[in-house]
Design an enzyme around this catalytic site. Structure first.
Site, mmCIF file in Angstrom:
data_model
loop_
_atom_site.group_PDB
_atom_site.id
_atom_site.type_symbol
_atom_site.label_atom_id
_atom_site.label_comp_id
_atom_site.label_asym_id
_atom_site.label_seq_id
_atom_site.Cartn_x
_atom_site.Cartn_y
_atom_site.Cartn_z
ATOM 1 N N LYS A 215 113.887 41.326 29.372
ATOM 2 C CA LYS A 215 112.757 40.559 29.858
ATOM 3 C C LYS A 215 111.846 41.499 30.624
ATOM 4 O O LYS A 215 112.275 42.185 31.555
ATOM 5 C CB LYS A 215 113.246 39.440 30.764
ATOM 6 C CG LYS A 215 112.120 38.595 31.299
ATOM 7 C CD LYS A 215 112.646 37.317 31.887
ATOM 8 C CE LYS A 215 111.512 36.471 32.409
ATOM 9 N NZ LYS A 215 112.041 35.302 33.113
ATOM 10 N N LYS A 269 111.690 39.137 25.472
ATOM 11 C CA LYS A 269 110.644 38.306 26.068
ATOM 12 C C LYS A 269 109.673 39.162 26.849
ATOM 13 O O LYS A 269 110.143 39.972 27.643
ATOM 14 C CB LYS A 269 111.328 37.296 26.983
ATOM 15 C CG LYS A 269 110.403 36.397 27.751
ATOM 16 C CD LYS A 269 111.238 35.479 28.589
ATOM 17 C CE LYS A 269 110.349 34.560 29.393
ATOM 18 N NZ LYS A 269 111.129 33.737 30.288
HETATM 19 C C1 PBG Z 1 111.554 32.781 34.871
HETATM 20 C C2 PBG Z 1 111.035 32.415 33.531
HETATM 21 C C3 PBG Z 1 109.801 32.837 33.022
HETATM 22 C C4 PBG Z 1 109.637 32.223 31.793
HETATM 23 C C5 PBG Z 1 110.795 31.477 31.523
HETATM 24 N N1 PBG Z 1 111.661 31.603 32.618
HETATM 25 C C6 PBG Z 1 108.779 33.766 33.497
HETATM 26 C C7 PBG Z 1 108.506 34.011 34.900
HETATM 27 O O1 PBG Z 1 107.770 33.294 35.545
HETATM 28 O O2 PBG Z 1 109.006 34.981 35.406
HETATM 29 C C8 PBG Z 1 108.399 32.410 30.969
HETATM 30 C C9 PBG Z 1 108.201 31.534 29.825
HETATM 31 C C10 PBG Z 1 106.811 31.491 29.338
HETATM 32 O O3 PBG Z 1 105.904 32.180 29.853
HETATM 33 O O4 PBG Z 1 106.587 30.741 28.381
HETATM 34 N N2 PBG Z 1 112.874 32.942 35.049
#
Ligand code: PBG
Length: 343
Positions: A215, A269
């Site tokens: 991520k 991601k």
């Molecule tokens: C955080 C989390 C994020 C997303 C899913 N879980 C990002 C964040 O704010 O750090 C992002 C998903 C998206 O942007 O569609 N744990």
């Protein structure tokens, strides 16, 4: 006459195209639709789709999201309706993300441990009404913390080990509520092994772990933060735990570590800007590999389409197919119901 206006001789006057290509004309297989279908290497099916769903408190309500046209937050009863719709469309799994009442958020995200928090109530209701659909839950603390970070914040630092201990307990609570796959998105060190141990000790050997293994500290999460209500809260950034977008070897090491600790599946991601990572992971580890087409990616396609700058439907299909080509086994995408309907 200047140096730009002199006449050039066409290469074709020296050699014919057949001489140049040796008669290998790749356009032959593209000449008709039947032929293009015959040689098509990758296919998108409804089995490739995971639908992220936003949850909120209340009853029988849905709220549209400004930056994500077509996406809503749902109360639990409405989320059940959406899960039923997903199942009808043949979508294999949903992933839930809660917008927690600000009054329940604190420094340590303690409400994540409540067996009756929004995410767990939704899992129970969906499992009961739609047992055939897979439920994926995120155990990161960001929906539950007053500062919007994925971990416990102490003296300006996101403390790793304490966070891991807490999310392992939260994961057991989520499994008990009906989650089939625990998906930790917090990027703390050691979380996969700790979650695996906690699940096993509590009789959840069959609950899988999909690691958000790679991520990245990305700008593309903006609309998601609005959706779960952390946008205005977040102090600083997440660079001390998410991966630097400049790195790929580091992503490989993260994925390897998570597999060694017991991850069943990997996730990359954001999605489209990181297809090189997908390709490298799939090539190296040959394990189930997923990508998350995140909120900002969805918003860009929708916004350009709304302005008439691109064909939104074609851009959606092309972007999802690109994930398959890169090596994805599946894609988390807000387009899931729309794509499933087309398929
Ligand atoms: C955080 C989390 C994020 C997303 C899913 N879980 C990002 C964040 O704010 O750090 C992002 C998903 C998206 O942007 O569609 N744990």
């Amino acid at each position: 006459m200047n140096k730009f206006s002199r006449t050039v001789s066409s290469p074709a006057t020296r050699r014919t195209v057949d001489e140049i290509t040796g008669g290998r004309r790749l356009r032959r297989t593209r000449k008709a639709d039947w032929s293009r279908r015959l040689v098509r290497e990758n296919h998108l099916t409804v089995d490739d789709l995971i639908w992220p769903l936003f949850l909120m408190e209340g009853e029988n309500r849905q709220e549209p999201l400004d930056a994500m046209p077509g996406v809503m937050r749902h109360t639990v009863d409405q989320a059940v309706r959406q899960a039923e719709r997903a199942a009808r469309l043949g979508i294999p799994a949903i992933a839930t993300f809660p917008n927690i009442d600000p009054a329940r958020r604190d420094e340590t995200g303690s409400h994540s441990l409540d067996p009756d928090n929004l995410i767990n109530r939704a899992s129970r209701a969906i499992k009961e009404a739609v047992p055939e659909i897979g439920i994926i839950t995120d155990v990161a603390l960001d929906p539950f913390t007053s500062h919007g970070h994925d971990g416990i914040l102490r003296d300006g630092e996101i403390v790793n080990d304490e966070t891991v201990a807490q999310i392992a307990v939260a994961a057991v609570g989520q499994a008990a509520a009906g989650a089939d796959i625990i998906a930790p998105s917090d990027m703390m060190d050691g979380r996969i092994g700790a979650i695996r141990d906690a699940l096993d000790q509590n009789g959840f050997q069959n609950v899988a772990i999909m690691s958000y293994a790679t991520k990245f500290a990305s700008a593309f999460y903006g609309p998601y933060r609005e959706a779960i209500g952390t946008g205005g809260l977040l102090k600083g950034d997440k660079k001390s735990y998410y991966i630097d977008p400049a790195n790929t070897d580091e992503a490989l090491r993260e994925a390897e570590q998570d597999l060694l600790e017991g991850a069943d599946m990997l996730m990359v991601k954001p999605g489209l800007p990181y297809l090189d990572i997908v390709h490298r992971l799939k090539d190296t580890f040959a394990v189930p590999t997923f990508a998350y087409q995140v909120s900002g990616e969805y918003a860009m396609i929708r916004a350009a389409a709304a302005n008439g700058w691109i064909d939104g439907e074609r851009a959606m299909i092309e972007s999802l197919l690109a994930f398959k080509r890169a090596g994805c086994d599946g894609i988390l995408t807000y387009f899931a119901p729309e794509m499933a309907e087309l398929l």
